[in-house]
Design a protein around this motif. Structure first.
Motif, short mmCIF file in Angstrom:
data_model
loop_
_atom_site.label_atom_id
_atom_site.label_comp_id
_atom_site.label_asym_id
_atom_site.label_seq_id
_atom_site.Cartn_x
_atom_site.Cartn_y
_atom_site.Cartn_z
N HIS A 103 0.84 -1.20 0.00
CA HIS A 103 0.00 0.00 0.00
C HIS A 103 0.87 1.25 0.00
O HIS A 103 1.86 1.32 0.71
CB HIS A 103 -0.90 -0.02 1.24
N ASN A 104 0.49 2.23 -0.80
CA ASN A 104 1.21 3.50 -0.81
C ASN A 104 0.89 4.25 0.48
O ASN A 104 -0.26 4.60 0.72
CB ASN A 104 0.80 4.34 -2.02
N PRO A 105 1.89 4.51 1.33
CA PRO A 105 1.64 5.13 2.63
C PRO A 105 1.36 6.63 2.59
O PRO A 105 0.97 7.20 3.60
CB PRO A 105 2.93 4.85 3.40
N SER A 106 1.52 7.27 1.45
CA SER A 106 1.31 8.71 1.37
C SER A 106 -0.16 9.05 1.62
O SER A 106 -1.05 8.44 1.01
CB SER A 106 1.72 9.24 0.00
N ILE A 108 -1.68 11.47 0.52
CA ILE A 108 -2.25 12.06 -0.69
C ILE A 108 -2.11 11.14 -1.90
O ILE A 108 -2.23 11.57 -3.05
CB ILE A 108 -1.63 13.45 -0.99
N ALA A 109 -1.86 9.85 -1.65
CA ALA A 109 -1.69 8.89 -2.74
C ALA A 109 -2.98 8.74 -3.53
O ALA A 109 -4.08 8.69 -2.96
CB ALA A 109 -1.27 7.54 -2.19
N ALA A 110 -2.84 8.65 -4.82
CA ALA A 110 -3.98 8.39 -5.69
C ALA A 110 -4.41 6.93 -5.52
O ALA A 110 -3.58 6.08 -5.20
CB ALA A 110 -3.60 8.66 -7.14
N PRO A 111 -5.67 6.63 -5.75
CA PRO A 111 -6.10 5.22 -5.71
C PRO A 111 -5.34 4.40 -6.75
O PRO A 111 -4.88 4.93 -7.76
CB PRO A 111 -7.59 5.29 -6.05
N ASP A 112 -5.24 3.09 -6.52
CA ASP A 112 -4.55 2.20 -7.44
C ASP A 112 -5.07 2.33 -8.87
O ASP A 112 -4.32 2.20 -9.83
CB ASP A 112 -4.69 0.75 -7.00
N THR A 113 -6.36 2.59 -9.01
CA THR A 113 -6.95 2.66 -10.35
C THR A 113 -6.60 3.95 -11.10
O THR A 113 -6.95 4.09 -12.26
CB THR A 113 -8.48 2.52 -10.27
N VAL A 114 -5.88 4.86 -10.45
CA VAL A 114 -5.45 6.08 -11.13
C VAL A 114 -4.05 5.91 -11.70
O VAL A 114 -3.81 6.12 -12.89
CB VAL A 114 -5.51 7.30 -10.17
N GLU A 115 -3.09 5.52 -10.87
CA GLU A 115 -1.70 5.40 -11.32
C GLU A 115 -1.24 3.96 -11.46
O GLU A 115 -0.44 3.64 -12.31
CB GLU A 115 -0.78 6.15 -10.35
N GLY A 116 -1.69 3.08 -10.58
CA GLY A 116 -1.29 1.69 -10.63
C GLY A 116 -1.07 1.14 -9.24
O GLY A 116 -1.39 1.78 -8.24
N ASP A 165 19.22 -0.96 1.83
CA ASP A 165 19.04 0.46 2.12
C ASP A 165 17.57 0.88 2.15
O ASP A 165 17.26 2.04 2.37
CB ASP A 165 19.80 1.31 1.10
N GLY A 166 16.65 -0.08 1.97
CA GLY A 166 15.23 0.22 2.02
C GLY A 166 14.72 0.98 0.82
O GLY A 166 13.57 1.37 0.77
N GLU A 167 15.56 1.19 -0.19
CA GLU A 167 15.15 1.98 -1.34
C GLU A 167 14.41 1.16 -2.40
O GLU A 167 13.72 1.71 -3.22
CB GLU A 167 16.37 2.66 -1.98
N ALA A 168 14.55 -0.15 -2.36
CA ALA A 168 13.88 -0.98 -3.34
C ALA A 168 12.48 -1.35 -2.84
O ALA A 168 12.15 -2.49 -2.61
CB ALA A 168 14.69 -2.23 -3.63
N THR A 169 11.70 -0.32 -2.61
CA THR A 169 10.31 -0.52 -2.23
C THR A 169 9.46 0.18 -3.28
O THR A 169 9.94 0.98 -4.07
CB THR A 169 10.01 0.07 -0.83
N CYS A 170 8.20 -0.11 -3.25
CA CYS A 170 7.30 0.44 -4.26
C CYS A 170 7.22 1.95 -4.22
O CYS A 170 7.02 2.58 -5.25
CB CYS A 170 5.91 -0.14 -4.08
N TRP A 171 7.36 2.55 -3.09
CA TRP A 171 7.01 3.96 -2.97
C TRP A 171 8.19 4.84 -2.59
O TRP A 171 8.02 5.91 -2.05
CB TRP A 171 5.85 4.11 -2.00
N HIS A 172 9.41 4.43 -2.89
CA HIS A 172 10.58 5.28 -2.68
C HIS A 172 11.20 5.60 -4.01
O HIS A 172 11.16 4.88 -4.93
CB HIS A 172 11.64 4.59 -1.82
#
Length: 172
Positions: A103-106, A108-116, A165-172
């Protein structure tokens, strides 16, 4: 005139010496990424866009020299259904294959159906990301879809497969 010719050569040499080509030797891993089954596990009636037919899976190593190079295998599809249908399909397929939805923790994240949407998993010690992305308007060439939507499915990993380094995540 000689100075003009030498300066660009010296500059390019300095870039190579500082950044290096850390994409060298990644061909085998790119092949393994390209063989990931979910790249070919599109929803029924999905196909390559008219101007991408015959392209299949593409691979690349992105090395911007600010971190570990990013290896990825990608495929573009045209689909006559909705974005929600695509997300539902990959949610089922990814879960069945052992991928975990991230899940995108932001706030203000758009729903999955907007960006992916994105999923993660570890395979043979390599941390992988599966990404379904609907933002294809800037692609060159732009996918030609007569009815429905275009999307890209991508599986990627750092060059060494780690996520230290925690950078290989979906939302970084």
């Amino acid at each position: 005139m000689a100075v003009i010719l030498l300066l660009p050569a010296a500059f390019l040499g300095a870039c190579t010496a500082l950044g290096g080509d850390s994409c060298q030797g990644t061909e085998d891993e790119l092949e393994r990424l390209a063989a990931q089954p979910l790249l070919d596990a599109a929803p029924a009636h999905a196909a390559a866009p008219a101007n991408y037919r015959g392209q299949g899976v593409t691979t690349a190593c992105d090395d911007d020299s600010s971190g570990k190079p990013w290896l990825h295998a990608d495929r573009i599809y045209a689909f006559p259904g909705t974005r929600a249908d695509v997300i539902a399909h990959y949610t089922r397929a990814a879960s069945a294959a052992g991928w975990q939805y991230e899940h995108n923790p932001s706030p203000i994240a758009a729903p999955d159906t907007v960006e992916g949407a994105c999923w993660t998993r570890t395979d043979k010690g390599r941390h992988l990301l599966l990404d379904v992305d609907f933002r294809t308007d800037a692609y060159s060439p732009r996918p030609q879809v007569s009815d429905g939507i275009a999307y890209e499915v991508s599986i990627g990993s750092t060059s060494d497969g780690s996520n230290d380094d925690g950078e290989a995540t979906c939302w970084h």
